[in-house]
Write a protein that holds these residues in place. Structure first.
Motif, PDB file in Angstrom:
ATOM      1  N   LEU A  73       0.825  -1.211   0.000  1.00  0.00           N
ATOM      2  CA  LEU A  73       0.000   0.000   0.000  1.00  0.00           C
ATOM      3  C   LEU A  73       0.859   1.262   0.000  1.00  0.00           C
ATOM      4  CD1 LEU A  73      -2.893  -1.018   2.422  1.00  0.00           C
ATOM      5  CD2 LEU A  73      -2.923  -0.912  -0.074  1.00  0.00           C
ATOM      6  N   GLU A  74       2.032   1.193   0.598  1.00  0.00           N
ATOM      7  CA  GLU A  74       2.944   2.336   0.505  1.00  0.00           C
ATOM      8  C   GLU A  74       3.437   2.508  -0.928  1.00  0.00           C
ATOM      9  OE1 GLU A  74       4.885   3.053   4.920  1.00  0.00           O
ATOM     10  OE2 GLU A  74       6.142   2.178   3.353  1.00  0.00           O
ATOM     11  N   ILE A  75       3.687   1.404  -1.612  1.00  0.00           N
ATOM     12  CA  ILE A  75       4.152   1.472  -2.994  1.00  0.00           C
ATOM     13  C   ILE A  75       3.091   2.082  -3.898  1.00  0.00           C
ATOM     14  CG2 ILE A  75       4.775   0.048  -5.000  1.00  0.00           C
ATOM     15  CD1 ILE A  75       6.150  -1.861  -2.987  1.00  0.00           C
ATOM     16  N   GLY A 140      14.434  -4.249   1.771  1.00  0.00           N
ATOM     17  CA  GLY A 140      14.197  -2.820   1.614  1.00  0.00           C
ATOM     18  C   GLY A 140      13.540  -2.172   2.810  1.00  0.00           C
ATOM     19  N   GLY A 141      13.257  -2.959   3.859  1.00  0.00           N
ATOM     20  CA  GLY A 141      12.654  -2.410   5.075  1.00  0.00           C
ATOM     21  C   GLY A 141      11.151  -2.566   5.123  1.00  0.00           C
ATOM     22  N   ASN A 142      10.625  -2.586   6.318  1.00  0.00           N
ATOM     23  CA  ASN A 142       9.185  -2.705   6.514  1.00  0.00           C
ATOM     24  C   ASN A 142       8.492  -1.365   6.298  1.00  0.00           C
ATOM     25  OD1 ASN A 142       9.554  -5.387   7.189  1.00  0.00           O
ATOM     26  ND2 ASN A 142       9.525  -5.027   9.391  1.00  0.00           N
ATOM     27  N   ALA A 143       7.197  -1.424   6.092  1.00  0.00           N
ATOM     28  CA  ALA A 143       6.406  -0.209   5.899  1.00  0.00           C
ATOM     29  C   ALA A 143       6.281   0.572   7.199  1.00  0.00           C
ATOM     30  CB  ALA A 143       5.025  -0.576   5.376  1.00  0.00           C
ATOM     31  N   LYS A 144       6.050   1.864   7.067  1.00  0.00           N
ATOM     32  CA  LYS A 144       5.767   2.700   8.229  1.00  0.00           C
ATOM     33  C   LYS A 144       4.279   2.611   8.607  1.00  0.00           C
ATOM     34  CE  LYS A 144       9.473   5.990   7.230  1.00  0.00           C
ATOM     35  NZ  LYS A 144       9.817   7.410   6.907  1.00  0.00           N
ATOM     36  N   VAL A 277       5.380   1.276  -8.788  1.00  0.00           N
ATOM     37  CA  VAL A 277       4.771  -0.022  -9.095  1.00  0.00           C
ATOM     38  C   VAL A 277       5.617  -0.769 -10.118  1.00  0.00           C
ATOM     39  CG1 VAL A 277       2.773  -1.152 -10.144  1.00  0.00           C
ATOM     40  CG2 VAL A 277       2.443   0.685  -8.468  1.00  0.00           C
ATOM     41  N   ALA A 278       6.159  -0.047 -11.101  1.00  0.00           N
ATOM     42  CA  ALA A 278       7.005  -0.683 -12.118  1.00  0.00           C
ATOM     43  C   ALA A 278       8.222  -1.341 -11.474  1.00  0.00           C
ATOM     44  CB  ALA A 278       7.439   0.356 -13.149  1.00  0.00           C
TER      45      ALA A 278
END
Length: 369
Positions: A73-75, A140-144, A277-278
């Motif tokens: 959802l962040e992406i 790449g790390g977790n979402a905030k 998204v790409a």
């Protein structure tokens, strides 16, 4: 004169309200064990409104699936969509029971969160093995973003009761959350507009003549009724199959043997998607059948289907060689133990599927501008 004007004004407002209601996008909740192209197709599309994600253990454990959904959802920059974490374990089945089953009846091709190695060499990579409560650190790390305080079953019940007969549930993992919701609230299923689920298997045949497609199609030669989502939690699949859905659509394994994620399709989607998204889809592993994407595409446009059937469906919950296998009957032959009639999608237009996937990515890019 004023009364006529007032009447005309009321009629005009009513007409405008009716038009707005007709144009309202269908509400969708996605229940699944991760975040992938199926999610992107529905979230990026301008034809539906995704109002929630729920996670469940299947391909990965529920905590990892939740982290993947938040990251997704962040992406897509859709951070307003709530994510509710669901069931960690199947209702009855366990990893130990699955090991015992394999010792008695033979090896399973795919075991999801319980997968440690492939039975024989494959072109697909071997997934990392985690425990159900291991900490999650995504590449790449977790979402905030943070998950909802509600568990998935309660979230599903609340959303359906607040929006009776308006929500379509798209379930592409084991059906544990839906079974729990139905057991907690016997009216749950009847208040849903439609359930479209990817699960079960009837009689798939290899369609694509290449090695990677054969990796999955070959298992159906001797086990045509076995499919992972149902096999992971057969009891949940049976409960859901007997629930009183106003409309029930089953996407079995059958059409997936003719639809495969290829590097060429990835490139086509990446070309029209947002940069974020790409980048995400360009890192996806190819060579897998597009099981879940067929379900998403059917929700967006049912004309994708080229062959269908209406069958009574249930799942085998007896711990034996057929544990988790799909059971189906035509009218008059069903045992009458509560099993519901489902519309079964048996074949699809693979070229149309690919075109719809590209179109959804383009729509998401247009909306982001």
């Amino acid at each position: 004169m004023r009364s006529w004007r007032r009447l005309l004004a009321v009629l005009a407002l009513a007409f405008m309200a009716t038009g707005a209601q007709a144009q309202e996008r269908p509400k969708i909740i996605i229940d699944d064990e991760g975040f992938a192209l199926m999610h992107l197709m529905l979230i990026e599309s301008d034809k539906v409104d995704v109002v929630g994600l729920t996670s469940v253990s299947g391909n990965v454990w529920a905590n990892r699936a939740t982290a993947m959904q938040l990251k997704g959802l962040e992406i897509t920059q859709d951070e307003e969509i709530p994510v509710a974490e669901g069931a960690t374990f199947p209702l009855v089945n366990t990893e130990a029971m699955t090991d015992r089953w394999e010792a008695l009846y033979g090896k399973l091709t795919w075991k999801g969160a319980w997968m440690k190695e492939w039975v024989e060499p494959t072109v697909q990579s071997t997934p990392a093995y985690y425990g159900p409560h291991d900490p999650v650190e995504l590449p790449g790390g977790n979402a905030k973003l943070k998950k909802s305080d509600e568990i998935a079953a309660n979230f599903l019940i609340r959303m359906v009761r607040e929006n009776p007969h308006q929500i379509t549930i798209v379930a592409c993992g084991p059906l544990t959350n839906l079974a729990l919701a139905q057991r907690l609230d016997p009216e749950f299923a009847s208040l849903v507009k439609e359930l479209v689920y990817m699960g079960g298997s009837l009689n798939p045949r290899q369609v694509l003549d290449n090695v990677s497609a054969d990796e999955f199609a070959r298992e159906f030669v001797n086990s045509p009724r076995r499919e992972f989502n149902a096999r992971f939690d057969p009891e949940a699949a049976s409960i859901v199959s007997r629930a009183p859905w106003p409309k029930l659509v089953m996407i079995p394994s059958d059409p997936s043997t003719g639809a495969q994620l290829t590097p060429e399709l990835i490139a086509r989607m990446a070309k029209v998607a947002t940069p974020e998204v790409a980048e995400f889809i360009s890192g996806m592993e190819t060579g897998f059948p597009m099981w879940d994407e067929i379900a998403a595409a059917y929700v967006l446009d049912p004309s994708l289907e080229t062959e269908g059937d209406d069958l009574y469906v249930d799942y085998n919950t007896q711990f034996g060689p057929g544990y988790g296998d799909t059971l189906s009957w035509r009218e008059h032959y069903q045992p009458g133990l509560g099993e519901q009639k489902a519309h079964v999608v048996r074949a699809i237009d693979a070229q149309k599927l690919e075109a719809m996937m590209v179109e959804a990515m383009a729509e998401g890019n247009t909306a982001a501008r």
